[in-house]
Design a protein around this motif. Structure first.
Motif, mmCIF file in Angstrom:
data_model
loop_
_atom_site.group_PDB
_atom_site.id
_atom_site.type_symbol
_atom_site.label_atom_id
_atom_site.label_comp_id
_atom_site.label_asym_id
_atom_site.label_seq_id
_atom_site.Cartn_x
_atom_site.Cartn_y
_atom_site.Cartn_z
ATOM 1 N N ASN A 741 0.836 -1.198 0.000
ATOM 2 C CA ASN A 741 0.000 0.000 0.000
ATOM 3 C C ASN A 741 0.870 1.247 0.000
ATOM 4 N N THR A 742 0.546 2.184 -0.883
ATOM 5 C CA THR A 742 1.242 3.467 -0.932
ATOM 6 C C THR A 742 0.426 4.505 -0.164
ATOM 7 N N TYR A 743 1.048 5.112 0.827
ATOM 8 C CA TYR A 743 0.397 6.142 1.636
ATOM 9 C C TYR A 743 1.101 7.486 1.445
ATOM 10 N N LEU A 744 0.335 8.535 1.544
ATOM 11 C CA LEU A 744 0.876 9.870 1.758
ATOM 12 C C LEU A 744 0.918 10.122 3.259
ATOM 13 N N TRP A 745 1.829 10.995 3.672
ATOM 14 C CA TRP A 745 1.950 11.291 5.097
ATOM 15 C C TRP A 745 0.754 12.081 5.626
ATOM 16 N N THR A 746 -0.111 12.485 4.711
ATOM 17 C CA THR A 746 -1.238 13.347 5.106
ATOM 18 C C THR A 746 -2.561 12.601 5.187
ATOM 19 N N ASP A 747 -2.570 11.266 4.976
ATOM 20 C CA ASP A 747 -3.861 10.596 4.827
ATOM 21 C C ASP A 747 -3.776 9.147 5.293
ATOM 22 N N LYS A 751 -3.268 5.258 -1.268
ATOM 23 C CA LYS A 751 -3.496 5.855 -2.577
ATOM 24 C C LYS A 751 -3.294 4.856 -3.707
ATOM 25 N N LYS A 752 -2.622 3.793 -3.418
ATOM 26 C CA LYS A 752 -2.368 2.773 -4.432
ATOM 27 C C LYS A 752 -2.096 1.462 -3.725
ATOM 28 N N THR A 753 -2.565 0.364 -4.280
ATOM 29 C CA THR A 753 -2.286 -0.964 -3.733
ATOM 30 C C THR A 753 -1.851 -1.888 -4.854
ATOM 31 N N ILE A 754 -0.734 -2.538 -4.644
ATOM 32 C CA ILE A 754 -0.235 -3.542 -5.592
ATOM 33 C C ILE A 754 -0.211 -4.872 -4.869
ATOM 34 N N ALA A 755 -0.808 -5.891 -5.486
ATOM 35 C CA ALA A 755 -0.909 -7.201 -4.838
ATOM 36 C C ALA A 755 -0.123 -8.245 -5.635
ATOM 37 N N ARG A 756 0.456 -9.164 -4.905
ATOM 38 C CA ARG A 756 1.164 -10.287 -5.509
ATOM 39 C C ARG A 756 0.797 -11.552 -4.728
ATOM 40 N N GLU A 783 9.708 11.605 -1.186
ATOM 41 C CA GLU A 783 9.705 12.205 0.154
ATOM 42 C C GLU A 783 8.309 12.282 0.763
ATOM 43 N N GLU A 784 7.300 12.197 -0.086
ATOM 44 C CA GLU A 784 5.930 12.398 0.385
ATOM 45 C C GLU A 784 5.177 11.099 0.637
ATOM 46 N N ILE A 785 5.806 9.951 0.338
ATOM 47 C CA ILE A 785 5.095 8.681 0.463
ATOM 48 C C ILE A 785 5.832 7.722 1.387
#
Length: 911
Positions: A741-747, A751-756, A783-785
């Motif tokens: 899972n890709t997160y921003l530090w503000t939320d 913002k994005k999920t990659i599954a394997r 720097e933001e993720i």
């Protein structure tokens, strides 16, 4: 508390036989002593034995390990001290023999019984027995025993000077590398080598009775130890036994042995009376047990730790017709685990493998180095402390403990617990990083030390391997130029003592037709048993053979590329400071607890020759901490040091586990599990038993099934590895899902999920490189993720969670104040009853992602109570999280509130 249980039927049978056939050896422990100095100007009663001078004088002069008492009380080590006691003679029959047996005296002493000198000691690792029947006074007269303990400091110096003055080539000076107060010539005494100080431990030149002292009344002989070596064929397990008898006999005697093992044998095994050679009083025999009677003993994480009680009962007679009124019978009760263990050193494309195979199964060893539980030997076997440490190791999935060579051969409590918890023991002998003299007395003493301790420890299923020394081969190789013309002689002396004498003495627990355990290994680090042992290695740290010790203070420990791809990494780590409340406790009662006092204590207990530079440089690489003013921001410094230690340990272990393919790396033992005092050290658990962040993280990065994410800067890939380390009797492929899972530090919303999906069998691993760009979100920079890597089983149950930060934490952008709120929910003390369940739920609420949340019990009424959080040092990516806090104290109801918990997050230092 850990308790040992034995089937009642075994003991009842044994008692019945004892009553009908023989009287048992009578053993009286001497527990009431007084202590005085040589002039008798000071005399006190000793509260208990085992005892040491520092322990006995604690109430009078203070705790050696508090404040700066390690220096202030050093005068104690320059004194002669005398322990004395009185005792009655229980029985003095015509055929009675009486021993005074000292199971551990620290270290150089003279023994006086009723005014007569009866012997001397100079090796704390030896059991000494003296025949005293001829000196005992008949009852009602009392016997007086005195143990005169000579100054270890003066004795070490004197022995060095005598060696120098003798004209023969002497061992070089041995001084610990450390800041501040240390003492030299530790290699002159067979004393715990760390007693002379070092880079993480104080000078603590103890003297005392560190193990029990007993009077033994017997006839002919006493059963001391039984070595049980386990072997297996297609139909049976074989217990290949050697019963070692202690006897002063000058002619052959007779013995009868009975073995009781109701869970393994339908009937007791009775060995007919036989003649025993007085010069080598050992009884050898084998017990064959069908395979279906036995459940295997496995290391932690691979199966159960089944232990079987076995009672060995020996009767010794001076003639073929025993006198039933004599004390002829002695017993030994062991708990036996059935397992096979091998060290596999096969030639491969890069050198030789070096891994342990248990019950035919290759096992990646995960664990830590163990130092004595206390720098004072008499306190090192405290059952509560030892159990806490070993249970803690077990609880975070460790399966191996290395007993470091600068410490002790540990207590029976330690090895019994290692058996119970499934912790294999890599046992160093107590020689470390020095050259040792080859005088006749010294060699004879260490031969006896080797034999006694090998016989005592050999039956434990946890004993994986014995190593004759720590870092001596590396010490000699690295210092050849410094030794100059003495280098060749020192290397020959080393070969004679370790590759020759001590290796030969260890044959007492070997077998001709099979290997009960690997080794012995001569030194650590080494090129392994196959490549070393004949001559000194040119490079004991070769990553292609044996084991290595890795220390990279000058390197970026957050970078996986700095770590060697060794076959087995038996030492590695970075240092940190214990929590703030631990320093408060170390100041002692009624002390000024100002920041200035704590800073002064931290400085005085920092013994690393490099000082704080390695810790501060490591922090500076990744974290937002000002280097020049740690003493003005102590709590922040502690927090940052523990975060950096945890992050580097995780990086190293993750890398080593990914190298399990083709057995390239098959072991990772962190330095170190525990502490001997309060100081900046490499430990996971501090001196008072509190867990550092690295310990909490270890539960994840040592988990048997684990998802690993390591950045490869050469390819700009994130290498995602799934490893499964367990044992299944039959093929067992399972389906797993990894979500990144890709997160921003503000939320909080990913913002994005990659599954394997991964299909993985027992003891398998699979790696997949994924370009880092894959995880970026729209126009946001690295720097933001941050990434959350979640491992789920096929039912959607989370098994492992990991985090990846694409840039150094000090460089992240957009992070916000999480506006963290804490609520503490616990028992209602107005209605609770004993025993109190002091369990609390800490409900943590945040409005934005909180980075590296750290919790600490801060109130003095509560931080002294042993406690544990369910997790700590965590990143919170959901609005609400509950952390559980458990206190061991059940005798009073604790009224914990939010004011008693200090909370830190990395957010507060980045905004």
């Amino acid at each position: 508390m850990f308790k040992t249980f034995y089937p009642c039927c075994v003991l009842l049978i044994a008692i019945a036989v004892h009553t009908l056939e023989a009287k048992t050896v009578l053993v009286e422990e001497l527990t009431k002593w007084t202590l005085r100095n040589a002039t008798s100007s000071l005399k006190i009663d000793v509260a208990r034995v085992p005892s040491g001078v520092y322990t006995a004088l604690k109430e009078t002069y203070g705790d050696l390990l508090e404040k700066e008492n390690n220096v202030a009380l050093s005068w104690i080590a320059n004194q002669t001290w005398i322990y004395s006691t009185t005792f009655d003679s229980v029985e003095l029959g015509s055929d009675s023999l009486v021993n005074l047996t000292l199971h551990g005296v620290d270290t150089v002493s003279k023994l006086w019984l009723n005014g007569e000198l009866i012997g001397e000691t100079d090796n704390m690792f030896i059991r000494y027995s003296f025949a005293i029947g001829h000196l005992l006074l008949p009852s009602p007269s009392q016997n007086t025993l005195e143990i005169e303990l000579l100054s270890p400091l003066q004795e070490a110096r004197t022995r060095f000077q005598k060696l120098e003055e003798s004209g023969t080539a002497s061992a070089p000076p041995s001084c610990p590398m450390a800041l501040g107060y240390v003492e030299c010539h530790r290699n002159m005494l067979r004393k715990m080598q760390m007693s002379f100080g070092g880079e993480w431990n104080p000078v603590a030149l103890s003297s005392g009775i560190w193990k029990p002292v007993t009077i033994e009344y017997y006839t002919v002989g006493i059963l001391r130890d039984v070595d049980v070596a386990i072997n297996r064929n297609d139909t049976h397990w074989t217990m290949d036994c050697r019963a070692f008898v202690s006897s002063p006999a000058l002619q052959n005697f007779y013995a009868k042995l009975v073995v009781y093992a109701s869970e393994l044998l339908d009937e007791p095994l009775v060995m007919d009376q036989q003649e025993v050679n007085y010069a080598s009083p050992v009884l050898e025999f084998k017990i064959h047990i069908p395979l279906d009677r036995v459940t295997l003993w496995w290391p932690n994480g691979y199966g159960k730790q089944r232990l079987y009680p076995v009672l060995f009962s020996l009767k010794c007679f001076s003639s073929e017709v025993p006198n039933l009124s004599s004390r002829t019978e002695s017993q030994k009760l062991l708990k036996i685990g059935f397992r096979t263990i091998e060290l596999v050193e096969d030639v491969d494309r890069i050198g030789r493998t070096f891994f342990f195979r248990v019950n035919g199964h290759p096992i990646f060893m995960k664990g830590a180095n163990y130092v004595p539980a206390n720098t004072l030997p008499e306190l090192s076997a405290e059952a509560d402390t030892v159990q806490h440490l070993l249970k803690s190791a077990h609880d975070v999935h460790m399966n191996m403990i290395r007993v470091w060579g600068g410490g002790l051969y540990e207590s029976e409590t330690f090895y019994n617990l290692a058996d119970y918890y499934g912790l294999l023991v890599w046992q160093d002998m107590t020689f470390s990083k020095a050259a040792y003299p080859l005088t006749d007395d010294f060699v004879a003493s260490v031969c006896l030390e080797t034999m006694q301790n090998a016989q005592r420890l050999s039956y434990h299923p946890s004993l994986a391997m014995i190593v004759t020394n720590n870092e001596i081969e590396l010490f000699l190789v690295k210092n050849r130029s410094e030794f100059g013309e003495n280098a060749t002689r020192l290397e020959k002396d080393y070969q004679a003592l370790f590759m020759g004498t001590l290796k030969h003495e260890l044959n007492i627990i070997s077998r001709n037709d099979f290997n009960p355990r690997p080794g012995p290994l001569i030194s650590t680090p080494s090129l392994g048993t196959e490549e070393s042992g004949k001559e000194l290695a040119k490079d004991p740290q070769s990553p292609n053979f044996g084991d290595i010790h890795f220390w990279g203070d000058e390197k970026d420990g957050f970078d996986p590329e700095i770590y060697p791809h060794g076959r087995f990494v038996s030492e590695f780590g970075y240092a940190s400071l214990p929590m703030f409340s631990t320093w408060q406790r170390a100041l002692g009662k009624d002390s000024d607890e100002s920041n200035e006092s704590i800073a002064a204590l931290i400085r005085s207990h920092q013994h690393d020759p490099k000082g704080f530079i390695p810790i501060l440089k490591l922090i500076a690489l990744q974290l937002p901490f000002m280097l020049h003013n740690w003493d003005e921001n102590i709590q922040e410094f502690i927090y940052f040091s523990q975060v950096s230690q945890a992050m580097t340990a995780k990086t190293a272990v993750d890398l080593f586990r990914t190298l399990r393919i083709e057995n390239q790396t098959m072991g990772a033992l962190m330095w170190q599990l525990n502490d001997v005092w309060v100081a900046p050290t490499w430990s996971c658990i501090d001196f008072y038993g509190n867990f550092k962040i690295v310990y909490y993280w270890a539960k994840d990065f040592l988990a048997p099934t684990r998802v690993i994410a390591l950045y490869d800067k050469n390819t700009d890939n994130l290498n995602v590895t799934l490893t499964r380390e367990d044992y299944m009797e039959h093929a067992d492929t399972r389906l797993y899902h990894v979500k990144i899972n890709t997160y921003l530090w503000t939320d909080f919303i990913a913002k994005k999920t990659i599954a394997r999906a991964f299909a993985l069998g027992s003891n398998e691993l699979e790696a997949r490189p994924i370009p880092l760009d894959t995880f970026l979100y729209e126009n946001h920079s690295k720097e933001e993720i941050f990434l959350e890597i979640v491992l789920e089983d096929n039912n959607g149950v989370t098994m492992s969670r990991n985090y990846f930060y694409p840039v150094p934490i000090k460089n992240v952008k957009g992070i916000k104040d999480p506006e963290l709120a804490l609520e503490v929910v616990g028992p209602d003390c107005s209605t609770a009853k004993q025993p109190y369940a002091n369990s609390f739920s800490l409900r943590i609420t945040v409005k934005y992602p909180a980075l590296l949340v750290y919790l600490e019990v801060s109130h003095p009424d509560y931080f002294k109570e042993r406690h544990q959080f369910s997790t700590n040092g965590f990143t919170q990516t959901e609005p609400r999280k509950t952390v559980h806090l458990e206190f061991e104290n059940s005798s009073e109801c604790l009224r914990l509130t939010t004011e008693h918990i200090k909370v830190q997050t990395m957010n507060q230092y980045l905004i």
